[in-house]
Design a protein around this motif. Sequence first.
Motif, PDB file in Angstrom:
ATOM      1  N   MET A   1       0.821  -1.211   0.000  1.00 33.26           N
ATOM      2  CA  MET A   1       0.000   0.000   0.000  1.00 33.26           C
ATOM      3  C   MET A   1       0.859   1.267   0.000  1.00 33.26           C
ATOM      4  N   SER A   2       1.949   1.263   0.752  1.00 33.91           N
ATOM      5  CA  SER A   2       2.793   2.463   0.858  1.00 33.91           C
ATOM      6  C   SER A   2       3.448   2.798  -0.480  1.00 33.91           C
ATOM      7  N   PHE A   3       4.131   1.822  -1.063  1.00 33.58           N
ATOM      8  CA  PHE A   3       4.816   2.090  -2.331  1.00 33.58           C
ATOM      9  C   PHE A   3       3.827   2.176  -3.492  1.00 33.58           C
ATOM     10  N   GLY A   4       2.649   1.543  -3.355  1.00 34.50           N
ATOM     11  CA  GLY A   4       1.638   1.660  -4.390  1.00 34.50           C
ATOM     12  C   GLY A   4       1.143   3.079  -4.572  1.00 34.50           C
ATOM     13  N   LEU A   5       0.998   3.811  -3.467  1.00 35.18           N
ATOM     14  CA  LEU A   5       0.562   5.207  -3.567  1.00 35.18           C
ATOM     15  C   LEU A   5       1.642   6.071  -4.205  1.00 35.18           C
ATOM     16  N   LEU A   6       2.893   5.898  -3.771  1.00 37.15           N
ATOM     17  CA  LEU A   6       3.992   6.681  -4.348  1.00 37.15           C
ATOM     18  C   LEU A   6       4.154   6.394  -5.839  1.00 37.15           C
ATOM     19  N   GLN A   7       3.911   5.149  -6.226  1.00 35.91           N
ATOM     20  CA  GLN A   7       4.048   4.745  -7.632  1.00 35.91           C
ATOM     21  C   GLN A   7       3.107   5.523  -8.544  1.00 35.91           C
ATOM     22  N   ARG A   8       1.939   5.913  -8.046  1.00 38.79           N
ATOM     23  CA  ARG A   8       0.909   6.536  -8.877  1.00 38.79           C
ATOM     24  C   ARG A   8       1.063   8.049  -9.002  1.00 38.79           C
ATOM     25  N   LEU A   9       1.784   8.671  -8.088  1.00 34.22           N
ATOM     26  CA  LEU A   9       1.883  10.136  -8.054  1.00 34.22           C
ATOM     27  C   LEU A   9       2.535  10.757  -9.294  1.00 34.22           C
ATOM     28  N   PRO A  10       3.537  10.119  -9.947  1.00 32.92           N
ATOM     29  CA  PRO A  10       4.136  10.759 -11.135  1.00 32.92           C
ATOM     30  C   PRO A  10       3.123  11.115 -12.214  1.00 32.92           C
ATOM     31  N   TYR A  11       2.057  10.335 -12.379  1.00 33.56           N
ATOM     32  CA  TYR A  11       1.063  10.647 -13.408  1.00 33.56           C
ATOM     33  C   TYR A  11       0.276  11.907 -13.044  1.00 33.56           C
ATOM     34  N   LEU A  12       0.015  12.099 -11.762  1.00 35.91           N
ATOM     35  CA  LEU A  12      -0.642  13.333 -11.325  1.00 35.91           C
ATOM     36  C   LEU A  12       0.264  14.540 -11.553  1.00 35.91           C
ATOM     37  N   ILE A  13       1.526  14.411 -11.169  1.00 32.14           N
ATOM     38  CA  ILE A  13       2.468  15.526 -11.309  1.00 32.14           C
ATOM     39  C   ILE A  13       2.659  15.896 -12.774  1.00 32.14           C
ATOM     40  N   THR A  14       2.846  14.897 -13.632  1.00 32.26           N
ATOM     41  CA  THR A  14       3.043  15.168 -15.064  1.00 32.26           C
ATOM     42  C   THR A  14       1.793  15.777 -15.685  1.00 32.26           C
ATOM     43  N   GLY A  15       0.624  15.272 -15.322  1.00 40.61           N
ATOM     44  CA  GLY A  15      -0.619  15.830 -15.853  1.00 40.61           C
ATOM     45  C   GLY A  15      -0.772  17.299 -15.507  1.00 40.61           C
ATOM     46  N   LEU A  16      -0.465  17.669 -14.264  1.00 44.17           N
ATOM     47  CA  LEU A  16      -0.572  19.076 -13.845  1.00 44.17           C
ATOM     48  C   LEU A  16       0.468  19.944 -14.552  1.00 44.17           C
ATOM     49  N   LEU A  17       1.685  19.424 -14.693  1.00 36.96           N
ATOM     50  CA  LEU A  17       2.729  20.200 -15.376  1.00 36.96           C
ATOM     51  C   LEU A  17       2.380  20.415 -16.850  1.00 36.96           C
ATOM     52  N   LEU A  18       1.876  19.363 -17.507  1.00 32.68           N
ATOM     53  CA  LEU A  18       1.499  19.508 -18.915  1.00 32.68           C
ATOM     54  C   LEU A  18       0.359  20.509 -19.090  1.00 32.68           C
ATOM     55  N   TRP A  19      -0.535  20.573 -18.128  1.00 37.63           N
ATOM     56  CA  TRP A  19      -1.685  21.479 -18.226  1.00 37.63           C
ATOM     57  C   TRP A  19      -1.281  22.932 -17.978  1.00 37.63           C
ATOM     58  N   PHE A  20      -0.469  23.174 -16.955  1.00 37.99           N
ATOM     59  CA  PHE A  20      -0.158  24.550 -16.547  1.00 37.99           C
ATOM     60  C   PHE A  20       1.146  25.084 -17.140  1.00 37.99           C
ATOM     61  N   TRP A  21       2.072  24.209 -17.571  1.00 40.60           N
ATOM     62  CA  TRP A  21       3.378  24.653 -18.072  1.00 40.60           C
ATOM     63  C   TRP A  21       3.350  24.591 -19.603  1.00 40.60           C
TER      64      TRP A  21
END
Length: 391
Positions: free
Chosen positions: A60-80
Amino acid sequence: MGGAAFLQPETVMPKMVEQLGGRSGVIAIMPAILPAAFAVAGLFVSPLVEKMTRFKPWVMSFGLLQRLPYLITGLLLWFWQDAGPWLLPLVVLTPVVSGLIGGVGVVAWMEMVTRMVPERIRAAGWAARYITQACIGMVAGAVIHTVLTHAPGQRGYAVLHLITFGFLFLSWLSQSFMRELPAAHHYHPHTGSYWSYLRSLPGLLGSQPQLLRLIAARFTGMGYLMVVSFLTLHALHTTGRPEADEGHFVSFQNIGTILGSMLAAWLGYHSGGKVLIILSRIVCVTMCVWVCLTQSFSGFTAAYFVLGFGLFLDRVGDLTLTAELCPPERRSTLQAILGFCNVWSLMLATSLGGAIYAMSGSFYLVAGLAAVMSLVSILILRGIPEPRGQS
């Protein structure tokens, strides 16, 4: 995990990288980059996993960290919007970072799930997972077409990354309901230093000749990834269709995934994993011949149906055969070793396909080599006895 279909590594990612100016070598490795990254870390955490009696907190711990890059990239692509030259490495590194973090948890996840599912219905269990994923992927095909039609380019890919994160987060939540079972026999791991443990791994693998044959069969069976890296580009260039039409390819690929997984569930239940892998290689040869002959859009959509059908016969069969070939007391470590070896299979096969395409510019040459390798893989697989019922 059907959210991965919104950034389908066999369909969407190669076209996205080409549009962002990526070279043939980068395009070639996109279908393999996520599973390769997953497999790298597993070998180095397997001694820790072997000491565990409970896996769920780690998963569960590493599973959550594994998914965060897609959120970060999505936000960067939208705003940057003026990302410029940073855009391509950002998109390529997202599955790499996600895979490396996920690889820390995947060995524990595999052992946890293998304990949960009885041997005879493991193939059906994997197939059910892939069918669920494919049903979500059916919706993904229409969404991809709509998103890239109304928001082509960076904004559209931002939306796809954010949708992917949403589904991946739901998959993480779903694991919280899993009830972990205790180990029937807990292996007492190596008590020496970590480096002595690593030095013991080649000898451990060498004592399992069937696993060595499986590694060779995996490497020569990478024809799907060699072809699919350039199949979307070849199909769109040949037919002159717009980029958004790759959504139709995703939909037909997922129809093939559903039917292929259903066959894998039934056949794997009665016969084990080996026959599934051999059948998938035969399907791969058929697909390679077909994509070299067809020139129509309908012909290529049929090819993606065959791709989904054969690819998931292979995945269900491989997961089933691997779990049954590995002795239970060392299964975590042996699966980590197999995963690490698979990294080189994935990268060498896709790099070879990319190099041939870059030098010759011929998709047909890549497809021909993929077909030949699949035939060699069948010959190797025939030498592996079916482990079902032997234990």
